[in-house]
Design an enzyme around this catalytic site. Structure first.
Site, PDB file in Angstrom:
ATOM      1  N   HIS A 180      -5.532  21.947 -23.994  1.00 22.19           N
ATOM      2  CA  HIS A 180      -5.537  23.355 -23.586  1.00 22.19           C
ATOM      3  C   HIS A 180      -5.829  23.506 -22.097  1.00 22.19           C
ATOM      4  O   HIS A 180      -5.117  24.215 -21.382  1.00 22.19           O
ATOM      5  CB  HIS A 180      -6.578  24.103 -24.423  1.00 22.19           C
ATOM      6  CG  HIS A 180      -6.644  25.569 -24.140  1.00 22.19           C
ATOM      7  ND1 HIS A 180      -5.892  26.500 -24.812  1.00 22.19           N
ATOM      8  CD2 HIS A 180      -7.393  26.264 -23.237  1.00 22.19           C
ATOM      9  CE1 HIS A 180      -6.161  27.708 -24.347  1.00 22.19           C
ATOM     10  NE2 HIS A 180      -7.063  27.588 -23.385  1.00 22.19           N
TER      11      HIS A 180
ATOM     12  N   HIS B 114      -3.032  21.937 -19.855  1.00 22.09           N
ATOM     13  CA  HIS B 114      -1.810  22.746 -19.901  1.00 22.09           C
ATOM     14  C   HIS B 114      -1.928  23.993 -19.032  1.00 22.09           C
ATOM     15  O   HIS B 114      -1.055  24.282 -18.219  1.00 22.09           O
ATOM     16  CB  HIS B 114      -1.515  23.126 -21.351  1.00 22.09           C
ATOM     17  CG  HIS B 114      -0.303  23.973 -21.520  1.00 22.09           C
ATOM     18  ND1 HIS B 114       0.960  23.532 -21.207  1.00 22.09           N
ATOM     19  CD2 HIS B 114      -0.144  25.254 -21.955  1.00 22.09           C
ATOM     20  CE1 HIS B 114       1.846  24.485 -21.449  1.00 22.09           C
ATOM     21  NE2 HIS B 114       1.198  25.542 -21.891  1.00 22.09           N
TER      22      HIS B 114
ATOM     23  N   TYR C 192       2.785  35.340 -32.750  1.00 18.24           N
ATOM     24  CA  TYR C 192       1.957  34.702 -33.777  1.00 18.24           C
ATOM     25  C   TYR C 192       0.480  35.026 -33.562  1.00 18.24           C
ATOM     26  O   TYR C 192      -0.243  35.390 -34.505  1.00 18.24           O
ATOM     27  CB  TYR C 192       2.174  33.188 -33.759  1.00 18.24           C
ATOM     28  CG  TYR C 192       1.118  32.433 -34.531  1.00 18.24           C
ATOM     29  CD1 TYR C 192       1.219  32.271 -35.907  1.00 18.24           C
ATOM     30  CD2 TYR C 192      -0.002  31.920 -33.880  1.00 18.24           C
ATOM     31  CE1 TYR C 192       0.233  31.614 -36.620  1.00 18.24           C
ATOM     32  CE2 TYR C 192      -0.987  31.254 -34.584  1.00 18.24           C
ATOM     33  CZ  TYR C 192      -0.868  31.104 -35.949  1.00 18.24           C
ATOM     34  OH  TYR C 192      -1.853  30.466 -36.653  1.00 18.24           O
TER      35      TYR C 192
END
Length: 313
Positions: free
Chosen positions: A142, A145, A182
């Site tokens: 995480h 990125h 989502y």
């Protein structure tokens, strides 16, 4: 040091795209680099430390609004990439950067800047994890990125705002439309989570994206006539390989282990029963009874050794 400084000045003044020099954050790489380093420090150290003795925040409504805004923002950037080149004007095999002031070329450069800006809005993903004390989600994947993307995209906007390498941004914004949708549905609560059974496939979708990105970049190497700058080809292909490795490692750790655990839990297990038919090895406030359904391969006498769980009344 003087040689390095002269090289840096020549790079910034003579090799960059003059159309973007006066745009926000484009005159120098240092503000973007500082923002990335600050993000990494806050995500790894400062944020968790400040929240250590505090209760997690309840941010459901904020998350719904934020993820809806990110979905719409990503959809708009995706549309702009299509309309400024990829919907009929760009050649997917090789596309040079149009450095002219043509309206379509300027629209593409402008879209590239907004894509760069979106990398900063994604920092809020981490902020919300920290405020909710979901520190297990602030993984190496995480932070890497989110932490390197603004700096990487800055170079693209500064030197090549358009052309072949914007294909990766086109794909990435499409994936983000799906991803933030989502997250939005997930934040709406258990009532709606039955509609997002496809979480596992979202990660697979992201990995397919990275395969397409590095494949699209590296095919240029087999086209000597394509004069697109090779440093950007290698740089973006490297990102594709890096993120494919990190996401596949995450996928195996999260879903392969989960599948094995689910299969183990679905297996029938033996328990020791006392004279009242209550399991002696029951746990967590459950008592266990003989299962009413057992596989056809077992006899009724063997069924007494298999159990199912129900809450204690």
């Amino acid at each position: 040091m003087e040689t390095v400084y002269d090289w840096y000045k020549d790079l910034m003044d003579n090799k960059s795209d003059p159309r973007v020099n006066d745009w926000p954050m484009m005159s120098s790489p240092w503000p973007t680099l500082a923002a990335c380093l600050c993000y990494a420090f806050c995500a790894i150290k400062l944020g968790p430390t400040l929240m250590a003795n505090r209760k997690p925040f309840e941010l459901r409504n904020v998350l719904v609004v934020y993820n809806f805004a990110q979905t719409v923002f990503s959809a708009w950037i995706f549309y702009e990439y299509l309309m400024s080149g990829w919907l009929g004007h760009y050649d997917i095999r090789c596309q040079l950067v149009d450095y002219s002031r043509h309206p379509r070329a300027m629209r593409m450069a402008n879209t590239c800047w907004w894509y760069y800006f979106s990398k900063f809005t994604e920092f809020f993903d981490t902020l919300f994890f920290v405020l909710r004390k979901k520190n297990e989600h602030v993984s190496t994947l995480h932070v890497i990125h989110h932490g390197i993307m603004p700096m990487s995209v800055w170079f693209g906007v500064k030197f090549a705002p358009g052309g072949h390498s914007t294909f990766f941004a086109l794909l990435n914004t499409f994936v983000h439309i799906v991803m933030y949708f989502y997250y939005m549905v997930s934040a709406m609560g258990p009532k709606y989570q039955k509609y997002i059974w496809w979480k596992k496939y979202l990660t697979a979708f992201q990995m397919v994206q990275f395969v397409l990105i590095f494949s699209h970049q590296l095919q240029v190497l087999f086209r000597p006539s394509c004069q697109y700058p090779r440093p950007f080809v290698y740089w973006i292909a490297m990102h594709g390989f890096l993120f494919l490795f990190l996401f596949s490692d995450f996928y195996k750790a999260r879903y392969n282990k989960a599948d094995r655990k689910a299969k183990a839990n679905n297996g029938l297990c033996m328990v020791v029963m006392n004279e009242n038919g209550i399991s002696l090895n029951g746990k967590n406030g459950y008592k266990q009874e003989v299962a009413s359904e057992v596989p056809n391969s077992y006899t009724s006498s063997a069924a007494d050794a298999f159990v199912r769980r129900r809450p204690v009344s």
